[in-house]
Scaffold this motif. Structure first.
Motif, PDB file in Angstrom:
ATOM      1  N   MET A 136      27.990  -3.177  -4.850  1.00 40.61           N
ATOM      2  CA  MET A 136      27.299  -3.404  -3.569  1.00 40.61           C
ATOM      3  C   MET A 136      26.790  -4.848  -3.518  1.00 40.61           C
TER       4      MET A 136
ATOM      5  N   ASN B  45      11.123  -1.718   8.256  1.00 40.80           N
ATOM      6  CA  ASN B  45       9.875  -2.444   8.062  1.00 40.80           C
ATOM      7  C   ASN B  45       9.851  -3.833   8.673  1.00 40.80           C
ATOM      8  N   ARG B  46      11.027  -4.306   9.136  1.00 40.84           N
ATOM      9  CA  ARG B  46      11.070  -5.654   9.718  1.00 40.84           C
ATOM     10  C   ARG B  46      11.046  -5.588  11.243  1.00 40.84           C
TER      11      ARG B  46
ATOM     12  N   PHE C 167      11.850  -1.356  -2.895  1.00 41.26           N
ATOM     13  CA  PHE C 167      12.980  -2.104  -3.414  1.00 41.26           C
ATOM     14  C   PHE C 167      12.629  -3.590  -3.345  1.00 41.26           C
TER      15      PHE C 167
ATOM     16  N   LEU D 284      15.674   9.213  -3.688  1.00 43.36           N
ATOM     17  CA  LEU D 284      16.818   8.376  -4.038  1.00 43.36           C
ATOM     18  C   LEU D 284      16.830   8.083  -5.531  1.00 43.36           C
TER      19      LEU D 284
ATOM     20  N   GLY E 182       8.901   4.694   2.541  1.00 50.60           N
ATOM     21  CA  GLY E 182       9.570   4.903   1.254  1.00 50.60           C
ATOM     22  C   GLY E 182       8.844   5.824   0.300  1.00 50.60           C
ATOM     23  N   GLN E 183       7.651   6.260   0.640  1.00 45.57           N
ATOM     24  CA  GLN E 183       6.852   7.022  -0.323  1.00 45.57           C
ATOM     25  C   GLN E 183       7.429   8.407  -0.578  1.00 45.57           C
TER      26      GLN E 183
ATOM     27  N   GLU F 228       8.326   6.481 -12.527  1.00 47.07           N
ATOM     28  CA  GLU F 228       9.366   6.035 -11.596  1.00 47.07           C
ATOM     29  C   GLU F 228       9.580   6.990 -10.426  1.00 47.07           C
ATOM     30  N   HIS F 229       8.604   7.799 -10.125  1.00 44.43           N
ATOM     31  CA  HIS F 229       8.687   8.563  -8.876  1.00 44.43           C
ATOM     32  C   HIS F 229       7.360   8.593  -8.129  1.00 44.43           C
TER      33      HIS F 229
ATOM     34  N   ILE G 177       0.172  -1.266  -4.006  1.00 41.08           N
ATOM     35  CA  ILE G 177       1.266  -0.322  -3.761  1.00 41.08           C
ATOM     36  C   ILE G 177       1.917   0.064  -5.076  1.00 41.08           C
TER      37      ILE G 177
ATOM     38  N   PHE H 136      23.569   1.391  -2.846  1.00 39.71           N
ATOM     39  CA  PHE H 136      23.649   1.466  -1.388  1.00 39.71           C
ATOM     40  C   PHE H 136      23.679   0.068  -0.812  1.00 39.71           C
TER      41      PHE H 136
ATOM     42  N   ARG I 221       1.609   1.943   2.194  1.00 44.69           N
ATOM     43  CA  ARG I 221       3.038   1.781   2.517  1.00 44.69           C
ATOM     44  C   ARG I 221       3.527   2.863   3.468  1.00 44.69           C
TER      45      ARG I 221
ATOM     46  N   TYR J 294      22.199  -2.476   1.997  1.00 47.33           N
ATOM     47  CA  TYR J 294      20.852  -2.597   2.575  1.00 47.33           C
ATOM     48  C   TYR J 294      20.915  -3.394   3.872  1.00 47.33           C
TER      49      TYR J 294
ATOM     50  N   LEU K  48      21.190   2.010   3.641  1.00 47.18           N
ATOM     51  CA  LEU K  48      19.776   2.173   3.940  1.00 47.18           C
ATOM     52  C   LEU K  48      19.404   1.180   5.031  1.00 47.18           C
TER      53      LEU K  48
ATOM     54  N   LEU L 294      14.823   3.827   6.314  1.00 43.38           N
ATOM     55  CA  LEU L 294      13.779   3.679   5.311  1.00 43.38           C
ATOM     56  C   LEU L 294      12.511   3.226   6.007  1.00 43.38           C
ATOM     57  N   ALA L 295      11.480   4.045   5.958  1.00 45.06           N
ATOM     58  CA  ALA L 295      10.193   3.675   6.535  1.00 45.06           C
ATOM     59  C   ALA L 295       9.266   3.234   5.396  1.00 45.06           C
TER      60      ALA L 295
ATOM     61  N   ASP M  28      16.379  -0.409   6.731  1.00 49.27           N
ATOM     62  CA  ASP M  28      14.944  -0.622   6.536  1.00 49.27           C
ATOM     63  C   ASP M  28      14.305  -0.939   7.888  1.00 49.27           C
TER      64      ASP M  28
ATOM     65  N   HIS N 203      21.673  -9.436  -2.285  1.00 49.65           N
ATOM     66  CA  HIS N 203      20.971 -10.135  -1.221  1.00 49.65           C
ATOM     67  C   HIS N 203      20.080 -11.203  -1.822  1.00 49.65           C
TER      68      HIS N 203
ATOM     69  N   LEU O 287       8.250   2.392  -5.898  1.00 45.79           N
ATOM     70  CA  LEU O 287       8.652   2.994  -4.630  1.00 45.79           C
ATOM     71  C   LEU O 287       9.033   1.946  -3.583  1.00 45.79           C
TER      72      LEU O 287
ATOM     73  N   PRO P 157      20.504  -4.274  -3.856  1.00 48.57           N
ATOM     74  CA  PRO P 157      19.534  -3.540  -3.031  1.00 48.57           C
ATOM     75  C   PRO P 157      18.767  -2.445  -3.775  1.00 48.57           C
TER      76      PRO P 157
ATOM     77  N   VAL Q  64      12.037   7.165  -1.367  1.00 48.50           N
ATOM     78  CA  VAL Q  64      12.460   6.453  -2.576  1.00 48.50           C
ATOM     79  C   VAL Q  64      12.467   7.344  -3.815  1.00 48.50           C
ATOM     80  N   PRO Q  65      11.471   8.218  -4.025  1.00 51.65           N
ATOM     81  CA  PRO Q  65      11.608   9.111  -5.182  1.00 51.65           C
ATOM     82  C   PRO Q  65      12.861   9.983  -5.102  1.00 51.65           C
TER      83      PRO Q  65
END
Lengths: 192, 771, 295
Positions: A1, C62-63, A65, C48, C41-42, A43-44, A59, C13, C116, C15, C58, C38-39, C60, A4, A63, A21, C45-46
């Motif tokens: 993939m 958030n932008r 990227f 995923l 992610g809380q 990690e979760h 944060i 994935f 978040r 992005y 995905l 993806l909002a 995103d 970026h 969670l 990503p 993301v777990p």
């Protein structure tokens, strides 16, 4: 993939990197920038060991990227230490109150507590525990951690009321210069 | 301690030397460690509890980008030699561990293959495409089935009975004649260690040098060294194990596990460094389980509540591939079931049963079920006799006049103070005041309860566990290095040992650099765990410091031309008594010792290096009393802990802050174990609690403020220190359970063990008809 | 068989970080089932990371600043889907106009999650034990869903169809959620194993009384108990028109859970959930009435 380009500020330094990503912010900080103070406990998104500040807000870095951090300012536990190398008041309090044993959860707690107190400087004992409940510790039973945060609250309140008292006294004396000097002395106390 | 140097640091709440690096994110844990060229491993694991591997195709995985290798047991078979633990010794009943499944899988999570790739991400991509065909078979999951079933978890052992004990006693008449006989089945559920950092290692086999180096999150580097050396048929001195900072262990990291074996073997085959960092799901699934056992206990007491006899039938679910040895703790439960009481007669039977679940590992106070069961039974006896639980314990507790006392199980009790801690805990919790408060609350429809828990904690220092080593070096420039065989991972050894040395040498603890956990450099040690640090490590540090002190004095005699009897050590110098200026710094003395050896008297060896080993008494006992008050919400079943008190006696304390911290961590694990943590399998043997969403650890909201009282009964050890690291976890579960039972007693609810989450509490109330 | 669920690094994935809603919708339309928005992610993301789900793309959100707002006018409070939960918790407008939403926010996870997490993400994710979906159902919120085909509005009552299931089409993005003002009296309570955990049972209530203190509307939602948040319609109807002083909150709570079908899982069985939900329902009715009567 496709990778970026990411440009962000980390601990005050501008950083540019090419990232896949799916690379989490936590892994980016640890593996690419070698800022290994941020730890991975689950990690979760539950244990809080990976807590960092993004634009000042705490944060869970596992969670997010890394690529989502474009243009953001990130502070890790390493970034809390001033140039002098001294411990911050939060860190010194953790040490004084024995708020760590194995140290693995500690960076997450230090960052979380730092952010918590910046947002809410005055917390009851119950609110302190609630505020800390997003970080897990397995060694300390939270005793020293809770005491540390409470002692920082008290010290900061004492310092700021000392600052106010000094400035107030100087104003009462009617001299702007004295007021400024008093505030400066109190600020020196607060910073120590 | 020498009479000349005051105890300035021992006994004081010295802030830790470990802290600055840990607080600033500069600790060095295994996941932080980079070995150039290292590859990353991920495991393919069984999704079923039991089954035969009918096909295992790793060819697609091997072709995935970045994958260097995929290994199965077939690849390891010829190079993996029989090995065993030095710490436990060779146990003929124990199942030798194979790193990977060999034709069949025995628990959900059983590792089947190891994928080694350029990154963990790519290793996981590879693991996803390993094609495993499993013929799933009915598993054995519980003790009863394990004993009855024809299904055998470990065919090579041939029985599901991992271990058993038969120790009957002549007690028929006692039970027949006793004023009170109570019988209860006490259940303890499965819960687990959960260090915040999981297992992890980087293994690097370098064939050109014939050396194996392992950087590991371990509690026992020398144990890992000898275990892996045997496994590969390497001489031990060609294997080096290095530990950095380790994020907790609680027993999970004491012994080498199957995945760690696989990583070492993978490195051996690849001649590349291979790294594995266990993730949380793996740690919960396969990192080693604990605690699942129960006992049917009968206790006989006389009309005054004095215990006459106990019958204990104890059964354990040890899972598969259990360690250490067979994973059974029956011996420890048997030995200490009588606890700190006069119990004249005890009969004990035990069966430890293999099942198709994750196997046991050591977890903080592995035998603690003896206290959990006994202290619950004490309250059962109390309710039967109508005596207050405190009063019942007062009647039965060993007092100073009883000591030394040999228990019904042959354990010699001396230098303990259970009666004092019972009284101190009762005073701290304001026992009588609470009973009044409780009565008033009941009248207002609120349910408060108080639980007591009284125990002795054995510190096993027999045999291989009885000695620790310390090397003290003062460098040519005068700096002090303390090098020990310990493996501290939260026990603050870096600080406590520096306190001991600092007192002896008259310097500051900050001036001492501590080195542990590198088998190339440090003296052999049995690892850190089992509550023995303050006994064996402190002993070694103390002996070494005494030797260095003597050496410094002799060199100072030579340098200062003053007799040692006129000299003292303080301020990091040796000087004439009362005249600090007339002396020499350690640097000056070191200069003389190292840099001008020819000028030294013939009977002084050049340099400043000493080494010492402690020898501990075969066993030491600490003791404590926990007292806990709770409120139970009878609408939701929630239990809130109101106050928690510990009165403990671990002899002289090197650092009371460290002692209290160890107690607190143990109490949190007991509170969590009783009220929140539960490792659950479904009826097919699938684990249901493999993330932190489902396996619930206590947070700062669930662990109360803990209040401490200290009693000091010195041990028969250097400095009078005794160990205590496991005690918090031992005493806490029954304190909480007894408090809940006490709160619900008026509703007729019977609490007979754990788990005690809200649904279980409401169920107990409902069963009593107390809706 | 594969080793699913034992992994912690997400599958690969592509992005995308669109800066407008239209861009995001176009991407979603293009990639269909292979894409996920993806909002915060809380929650995502777990999932995923543990490889319980995977997506090729995905998107995103958030932008897209246009999706973050709290706007109040004409008795309606409009909240943009990407508004951060912490911001909702701090919003004066929300506190004044939809206090139940503010109270619910404090119960979501921990402050690090709330920094978040977004309201759109939480509502779209539709966890039956989550607070925001429960508040949406309780207050009859309106939910806007946008796609390249246009925007449609769905009532919260119709939106949640099962655990993690909604009536949103795969190519739709939740853009806004609207609440009426509910200021007289409201309360939320939940039973969670630990502070911040998902509720094993929860109840939310908002009440409006007329000038004679009779119930004009009583809204009572239950969450954590079944496959989606539900309204206790029968109990609500029975309370309508009744004088507040004549209502027995405990009885209302019991009525609310009569015949309620609850789920069993590793944390609690159905019987427990039903029982505790009834108890909590009584509590929130009592508190909401108290607030409405006495301020």
């Amino acid at each position: 993939m496709a990778e970026h380009r990411l440009e962000a500020t980390v601990n005050g330094r501008e950083v540019t990197a090419m990232v896949e990503p799916r690379l989490t912010l936590a892994d980016f900080l640890r593996e690419k920038l070698r800022l290994t103070g941020t730890h991975l406990g689950c990690e979760h998104g539950v244990c809080g060991a990976c807590t960092v500040l993004v634009d000042g807000a705490a944060i869970r870095s596992c969670l997010a990227f890394a690529i989502q951090m474009q243009g953001c300012s990130i502070t890790t536990v390493e970034g809390l230490t001033p140039d002098s190398g001294e411990l911050t008041d939060v860190q010194a309090a953790f040490r004084a109150e024995h708020g760590l044993q194995c140290g693995f959860c500690t960076p997450g707690f230090v960052v979380s507590a730092t952010a918590l107190l910046a947002e809410r400087p005055d917390l009851t004992a119950a609110e302190v525990r609630e505020g800390l409940s997003g970080n897990l510790c397995r060694c300390t039973g939270y005793q020293g951690i809770v005491r540390a945060v409470q002692s920082v609250i008290r010290s900061r309140q004492a310092a700021s009321s000392g600052q106010q008292a000094e400035a107030g006294a100087a104003q009462a004396a009617g001299t702007t210069q004295e007021a400024e000097a008093g505030a400066a002395r109190a600020a020196g106390v607060a910073g120590s | 301690m020498s009479g000349e140097t005051a105890a300035r640091y021992v006994g004081a709440r010295v802030q830790r030397l470990e802290d600055p690096r840990m607080l600033t994110g500069r600790g060095h844990y295994i996941d932080d460690h980079v070995v150039p060229g290292m590859l990353h491993a991920a495991f393919v694991r069984s999704p079923v509890a039991r089954g035969t591997v009918t096909a295992l195709d790793v060819s697609e995985a091997r072709e995935m980008p970045g994958v260097a290798a995929v290994f199965t047991m077939d690849d390891f078979r010829d190079i993996c030699q029989p090995t065993w633990s030095t710490i436990t010794g060779r146990d003929p009943n124990a199942l030798p561990l194979k790193p990977l499944a060999d034709g069949d899988v025995r628990f959900a999570g059983d590792p089947i293959a190891i994928v080694v790739a350029e990154s963990r991400y790519l290793a996981e991509d590879g693991a996803e495409v390993v094609d495993v065909d499993l013929d799933a078979q009915p598993p054995v999951l519980d003790i009863e089935t394990g004993l009855r079933s024809a299904i055998v978890v470990h065919p090579e052992i041939g029985t599901n009975l991992a271990a058993h004990i038969d120790a009957p006693a002549e007690d028929e008449k006692i039970f027949a004649d006793a004023a009170y006989v109570v019988t209860e089945t006490v259940v303890q559920h499965r819960y687990v260690a959960v260090p915040m950092e999981g297992r992890g290692l980087v293994a690097s086999w370098e064939p050109g040098r014939g050396e194996l180096t392992i950087w590991a999150a371990t509690q026992a580097p020398h144990e890992m060294r000898s275990y892996c050396a045997r496994m590969l048929g390497l001489p031990e001195h060609r294997v080096r194990v290095v530990m950095g900072d380790v994020g907790g262990g609680f027993g999970q990291k004491m012994f080498v596990t199957r995945e760690e074996m696989a990583v070492v073997l993978a490195s051996y085959l690849l001649a590349r460094p291979v790294r594995w960092i266990e993730d949380r799901a793996e740690n919960l699934l396969a990192g080693g389980h604990a605690r699942q056992e129960q006992a049917t206990v009968s206790m006989a007491a006389d009309a005054d509540g004095r215990l006459l006899a106990a019958r204990v039938h104890h059964t354990e679910n040890v899972g598969s591939y259990s360690t250490p040895g067979t994973g059974s703790v029956g011996g420890g439960v048997a030995a200490f079931f009588p606890g700190p009481y006069r119990l004249p007669v005890m009969s004990f039977t035990n069966q430890a049963v293999y099942t198709n679940t994750c196997g046991r590992c050591a977890y903080r106070g592995p035998w603690l079920f003896e206290t959990v069961a006994r202290e619950q039974m004490m309250d059962v006896v109390a309710r039967a006799t109508g005596m207050d639980p405190l009063e019942l314990r007062r009647v039965n507790v060993l007092t100073d006049d009883d000591l030394p006392y040999t228990s019904a199980t042959g354990v010699r009790y001396e230098r303990i103070s259970p009666a004092k801690t019972l009284e101190q805990a009762a005073e701290l919790i304001d026992y009588d005041g609470f009973r009044r408060e409780q009565a008033a609350a009941r009248a207002a429809g609120r349910y408060l309860g108080l639980g007591l828990s009284l125990y002795v904690e054995p510190i096993q220092t027999r045999g291989v566990l009885g000695s620790e080593g310390a090397i003290l070096r003062i460098e040519p420039t005068g700096e002090i290095m303390l090098i020990m065989g310990t493996a501290s991972h939260g026990q603050s050894v870096e600080t406590t040992m520096a306190q001991i040395v600092a007192d002896e040498l008259g310097c500051d603890p900050e001036s001492i650099v501590f080195l542990q956990g590198d088998t190339a450099v440090t003296p052999w040690g049995p690892g850190t765990g089992g509550s023995k640090t303050a006994v064996i490590a402190a002993g070694a540090a103390h002996l070494a410091a005494g030797k260095m002190r003597d050496k410094l004095m002799r060199v100072a005699e030579h340098v200062l031309e003053v007799s040692a009897s006129d000299l003292q050590l303080s301020g990091g110098r040796v000087h004439v008594k009362g005249d600090p200026e007339a002396g020499a710094s350690f640097a000056k003395l070191a200069e003389a010792a190292y840099l001008n050896p020819a000028a030294l008297p013939a009977d002084i060896e050049p340099g400043l290096l000493v080494s010492a080993r402690s020898v501990a008494p075969p066993s030491t006992l600490s003791n404590a009393c926990h007292a806990c008050t709770v409120e139970v919400d009878v609408h939701t079943g929630e239990v809130t802990i109101l106050r928690y008190v510990v009165s403990e006696d671990c002899g002289r304390m090197i650092n009371p802050m460290v002692v209290e911290g160890q107690i607190a961590g143990g109490v949190a694990q007991g509170v969590g174990g009783v009220l929140l943590e539960h490792m659950v399998y479904d009826a097919e043997g699938n684990p249901l609690t493999t993330t932190f969403m489902d396996y619930l650890l206590p947070t700062a909201c669930e662990v109360p403020d803990i209040e401490y009282g200290h009693v000091v009964t010195p041990g028969d050890t250097a400095g009078g220190f005794k160990g205590m690291g496991e005690g918090g976890a031992i005493g806490s579960p029954p304190a909480v359970i007894n408090a809940v039972a006490d709160a619900l007693a008026p509703l007729g609810a019977r609490i007979t063990g754990t788990p005690l989450g809200p649904p279980q509490v409401l169920a107990a109330i409902a069963a009593a008809g107390g809706e | 068989m594969t080793a699913e669920g034992l992994l912690v690094k997400a599958a690969p994935f592509e992005y995308h970080a669109p800066e407008t809603l239209d861009e995001a919708l176009a991407l979603l339309a293009e990639f269909g089932d292979e894409a996920k928005v993806l909002a915060g992610g809380q929650s995502l993301v777990p999932i995923l990371a543990l490889r319980l789900s995977r997506f090729e793309h995905l998107i995103d959100l958030n932008r897209i600043p246009a999706l973050r707002y709290v706007a109040a006018a004409d008795g309606v409070t409009r909240v943009g889907a990407m508004t951060i939960q912490a911001a909702i918790g701090r919003s004066e407008e929300v506190r004044r106009r939809v206090p139940l939403l503010a109270d619910a926010t404090a119960r979501i996870g921990h402050f690090q999650i709330r920094n978040r997490g977004t309201i759109g993400g939480s509502v779209s994710h539709a966890d039956p034990a989550a607070e925001y979906p429960a508040v949406a159902v309780t207050l009859d919120a309106e939910i806007d869903l946008a796609s390249v085909r246009g925007t449609r509005t769905v009532s919260a009552a119709d939106f949640f169809t099962g655990p993690l299931m909604t009536t949103a089409e795969p190519d739709e993005i939740l853009t806004e959620i609207r609440f009426g003002n509910h200021v007289q009296g409201s309360a939320i309570a939940e039973m969670a194993r630990r502070h911040g955990d998902f509720a094993l049972a929860g109840a939310a209530c908002a009440v409006e009384l007329d000038a004679a203190e009779r119930v004009r509307t009583l809204r009572l939602g239950l969450f954590g108990v079944g496959s989606a948040p539900v309204r206790a319609r029968a109990a609500e109807r029975a309370a309508s028109g009744v004088a507040a002083g004549d209502l027995d909150p405990v009885a209302v709570g019991q009525a609310a859970v009569a015949g309620l079908s609850c789920v069993s899982d590793v944390h609690a069985d159905a019987g427990y959930r039903q029982r505790v939900a009834g108890h909590l329902a009584g509590q929130v009715v009592a508190r909401a009435l108290q607030e409405a009567r006495h301020g």
